[in-house]
Motif scaffolding. Sequence first.
Motif, PDB file in Angstrom:
ATOM      1  N   VAL A  85       0.856  -1.178   0.000  1.00 16.20           N
ATOM      2  CA  VAL A  85       0.000   0.000   0.000  1.00 16.20           C
ATOM      3  C   VAL A  85       0.898   1.235   0.000  1.00 16.20           C
ATOM      4  N   LEU A  86       0.595   2.179  -0.901  1.00 12.80           N
ATOM      5  CA  LEU A  86       1.279   3.470  -0.927  1.00 12.80           C
ATOM      6  C   LEU A  86       0.406   4.471  -0.201  1.00 12.80           C
ATOM      7  N   PHE A  87       0.978   5.131   0.808  1.00 16.30           N
ATOM      8  CA  PHE A  87       0.198   6.000   1.691  1.00 16.30           C
ATOM      9  C   PHE A  87       0.846   7.376   1.749  1.00 16.30           C
ATOM     10  N   THR A  88       0.160   8.383   1.200  1.00 21.68           N
ATOM     11  CA  THR A  88       0.693   9.738   1.228  1.00 21.68           C
ATOM     12  C   THR A  88       0.159  10.496   2.432  1.00 21.68           C
ATOM     13  N   THR A  89       0.994  11.354   2.994  1.00 22.51           N
ATOM     14  CA  THR A  89       0.575  12.126   4.164  1.00 22.51           C
ATOM     15  C   THR A  89       1.373  13.412   4.276  1.00 22.51           C
ATOM     16  N   GLY A  90       0.683  14.470   4.695  1.00 21.43           N
ATOM     17  CA  GLY A  90       1.341  15.740   4.955  1.00 21.43           C
ATOM     18  C   GLY A  90       1.476  16.031   6.432  1.00 21.43           C
ATOM     19  N   ARG A  91       0.827  15.214   7.263  1.00 17.24           N
ATOM     20  CA  ARG A  91       0.869  15.406   8.714  1.00 17.24           C
ATOM     21  C   ARG A  91       1.688  14.327   9.412  1.00 17.24           C
ATOM     22  N   GLY A  92       1.749  13.128   8.794  1.00 22.40           N
ATOM     23  CA  GLY A  92       2.551  12.045   9.345  1.00 22.40           C
ATOM     24  C   GLY A  92       1.733  11.043  10.128  1.00 22.40           C
ATOM     25  N   ILE A 107       4.638   8.202   2.172  1.00 23.20           N
ATOM     26  CA  ILE A 107       5.228   9.205   1.293  1.00 23.20           C
ATOM     27  C   ILE A 107       4.900  10.587   1.833  1.00 23.20           C
ATOM     28  N   ALA A 108       5.914  11.332   2.233  1.00 24.60           N
ATOM     29  CA  ALA A 108       5.725  12.676   2.778  1.00 24.60           C
ATOM     30  C   ALA A 108       5.452  13.670   1.659  1.00 24.60           C
ATOM     31  N   THR A 109       4.528  14.599   1.912  1.00 22.84           N
ATOM     32  CA  THR A 109       4.200  15.614   0.911  1.00 22.84           C
ATOM     33  C   THR A 109       5.154  16.795   0.943  1.00 22.84           C
ATOM     34  N   ASN A 110       5.947  16.928   2.029  1.00 26.12           N
ATOM     35  CA  ASN A 110       6.785  18.121   2.185  1.00 26.12           C
ATOM     36  C   ASN A 110       8.086  17.769   2.896  1.00 26.12           C
ATOM     37  N   HIS A 111       9.093  18.616   2.695  1.00 25.12           N
ATOM     38  CA  HIS A 111      10.416  18.382   3.273  1.00 25.12           C
ATOM     39  C   HIS A 111      10.375  18.343   4.793  1.00 25.12           C
ATOM     40  N   ASP A 112       9.631  19.258   5.415  1.00 28.54           N
ATOM     41  CA  ASP A 112       9.640  19.369   6.875  1.00 28.54           C
ATOM     42  C   ASP A 112       9.209  18.065   7.526  1.00 28.54           C
ATOM     43  N   LEU A 113       8.112  17.486   7.027  1.00 27.23           N
ATOM     44  CA  LEU A 113       7.633  16.232   7.608  1.00 27.23           C
ATOM     45  C   LEU A 113       8.658  15.122   7.412  1.00 27.23           C
ATOM     46  N   TYR A 114       9.195  15.008   6.213  1.00 27.70           N
ATOM     47  CA  TYR A 114      10.141  13.933   5.938  1.00 27.70           C
ATOM     48  C   TYR A 114      11.367  14.037   6.840  1.00 27.70           C
ATOM     49  N   ASN A 115      11.882  15.235   7.010  1.00 27.32           N
ATOM     50  CA  ASN A 115      13.084  15.416   7.830  1.00 27.32           C
ATOM     51  C   ASN A 115      12.795  15.222   9.311  1.00 27.32           C
ATOM     52  N   LYS A 116      11.597  15.579   9.751  1.00 28.23           N
ATOM     53  CA  LYS A 116      11.234  15.455  11.165  1.00 28.23           C
ATOM     54  C   LYS A 116      10.910  14.017  11.544  1.00 28.23           C
ATOM     55  N   LYS A 117      10.290  13.266  10.635  1.00 27.41           N
ATOM     56  CA  LYS A 117       9.790  11.927  10.959  1.00 27.41           C
ATOM     57  C   LYS A 117      10.372  10.867  10.020  1.00 27.41           C
ATOM     58  N   LYS A 118      11.692  10.847   9.903  1.00 30.08           N
ATOM     59  CA  LYS A 118      12.319   9.867   9.019  1.00 30.08           C
ATOM     60  C   LYS A 118      12.109   8.437   9.512  1.00 30.08           C
ATOM     61  N   SER A 124      11.162  -6.293  -3.687  1.00 30.96           N
ATOM     62  CA  SER A 124      12.186  -7.338  -3.696  1.00 30.96           C
ATOM     63  C   SER A 124      12.709  -7.653  -2.301  1.00 30.96           C
ATOM     64  N   GLY A 125      12.131  -7.023  -1.265  1.00 31.46           N
ATOM     65  CA  GLY A 125      12.489  -7.399   0.099  1.00 31.46           C
ATOM     66  C   GLY A 125      12.943  -6.291   1.014  1.00 31.46           C
ATOM     67  N   GLN A 126      13.270  -5.104   0.479  1.00 31.55           N
ATOM     68  CA  GLN A 126      13.695  -4.015   1.369  1.00 31.55           C
ATOM     69  C   GLN A 126      12.554  -3.620   2.289  1.00 31.55           C
ATOM     70  N   GLN A 127      12.821  -3.571   3.587  1.00 32.92           N
ATOM     71  CA  GLN A 127      11.761  -3.291   4.549  1.00 32.92           C
ATOM     72  C   GLN A 127      11.306  -1.833   4.509  1.00 32.92           C
ATOM     73  N   THR A 128      10.019  -1.638   4.694  1.00 30.94           N
ATOM     74  CA  THR A 128       9.462  -0.301   4.876  1.00 30.94           C
ATOM     75  C   THR A 128       9.585   0.089   6.350  1.00 30.94           C
ATOM     76  N   ARG A 129       9.340   1.363   6.643  1.00 31.54           N
ATOM     77  CA  ARG A 129       9.457   1.823   8.032  1.00 31.54           C
ATOM     78  C   ARG A 129       8.496   1.077   8.954  1.00 31.54           C
ATOM     79  N   ASN A 130       7.274   0.817   8.488  1.00 34.31           N
ATOM     80  CA  ASN A 130       6.343   0.125   9.384  1.00 34.31           C
ATOM     81  C   ASN A 130       6.841  -1.288   9.699  1.00 34.31           C
ATOM     82  N   GLU A 131       7.525  -1.932   8.747  1.00 36.63           N
ATOM     83  CA  GLU A 131       8.101  -3.249   9.020  1.00 36.63           C
ATOM     84  C   GLU A 131       9.285  -3.138   9.968  1.00 36.63           C
ATOM     85  N   GLN A 132      10.142  -2.149   9.755  1.00 38.51           N
ATOM     86  CA  GLN A 132      11.286  -1.950  10.647  1.00 38.51           C
ATOM     87  C   GLN A 132      10.830  -1.675  12.075  1.00 38.51           C
TER      88      GLN A 132
END
Length: 495
Positions: free
Chosen positions: A411-418, A430-441, A472-480
């Motif tokens: 599932v691909l899940f976009t979010t601007g709030r996290g 998938i973060a909509t903006n730089h601030d969210l991505y950098n804050k919640k990596k 091909s097997g790379q884990q997503t954050r929710n799996e990690q």
Amino acid sequence: MKSLMKLNPRDSVAVALRPIQAGEPLEVDGVKLEALQEIPQGHKIALTAIPPGDMVIKYGYPIGHAVSAIAPGDWVHTHNLRTNLDGEEEYEYQPDLHPISYPNRGLTFEGYRRANGKAGIRNDLYIVPTVGCVNGVAELILQEFKAVHPDLGPFDNVTILKHPYGCSQLGDDHRQTRSILLDAVHHPNAGGVLVFGLGCENNIVTEFRELLGDYDESRVKFLVAQEVGDEVEAGMALLEELYEAASLDKREPIPLSELNVGLKCGGSDGFSGITANPLLGAFSDFLISQGGSTILTEVPEMFGAERMLMARAESREVFESITSLINDFKQYFMSYGEPVYENPSPGNKAGGISTLEDKSLGCTQKAGTAPVVDVLQYGEKLRKKGLSLLQAPGNDLVASSALAAADCQLVLFTTGRGTPFGSFVPTVKIATNHDLYNKKKHWMDFNAGSLLDRPMQEVLEEFIAYLIQVASGQQTRNEQNDVRELAIFKTGVTL
């Protein structure tokens, strides 16, 4: 970075790409104006005068009407803008179909080929409770399994699909619970499944087993707690059988045409319809051009943008199915005395989304431009290659679980709030903006905010390469983070 973005030549508003100060001079597409108030990032500013009652246009379509006079440079939001939505509508089939232009590149991912011919992107072990009463015992079984096999052996993840249902339910609720659990047992990401019941529930294991139809008996086992002495010991023995059956499983090249991807958004902001959702739309078109499939759900967040989807119905039959999908869900709202426009959420509004049309027009960007080939009811599995619509609410976990149950391998899940959540299949945030991505990596997997600085095709190529790695097997954050959940749609009476 530009200060403002006008999304369509017909628009009467632009989106602030950064916080705008009152009195600040601005220019967008040759239009010069002065901000009359502070405009938060992601929010709208008027480009022209909009009298009371006139439509406010964004994405080239009305997102509501002005309830007071709006001057050029005004902040446009919930204080001066109202929805146009109200109840069921009648629709006409006016097809507007466009070909997808991406050439087939013959790409593959490394996945698992199942006995029934389907392809999985994970070799997961599922414990599927038929009733919520055994959730706790399932945890005990899982703890013992992990103590014996801390590296999980042939399995990528071990997940208990916990839920509170399976008993004291009637009618549609009982059928929906059973259907979603049956779907999970048959999911191509499952390398082994233990179906675990109590013994006195409505969703009784013997009937559940019959409803499964054909299944790989080496990969699906059954346990009824009331029928054994030590249910933990019995469960552990069955998991060992599944472990042995999966011990020789290996990844192999599988065409991208066998990838099914769910499209979902949540915690949206003013950038959702500018960055992350258009990126998913471009990927959806690309995957479909390679012979793959995508599914769009969140029916209430199609309200106000449904005509765009109806125009893309590949046939009148599909158009009529979309019409029923929309009006049936509106009737569901009204049967409880709730307005169909009770959306967006407080977080959406804080992020710059003012009305349900505003949210829906941004939300449906995830579906790209491909024709709609099918409409699925809740609990149904994918039937046709291409873009399908799925009946499910907007709730993040309920909708994502429905996408997974429909045979989406991710599932691909976009979010601007996290959000930290994940469904029981890999859930790419998938973060909509730089601030969210950098804050919640530690939550986010991909930064679509880079589309504010870089061209779509460049970012899309990175996204395609990343998703092939995930498949091909790379884990997503929710799996990690070991966050994998299931939620089932409930609409009726609990006994």
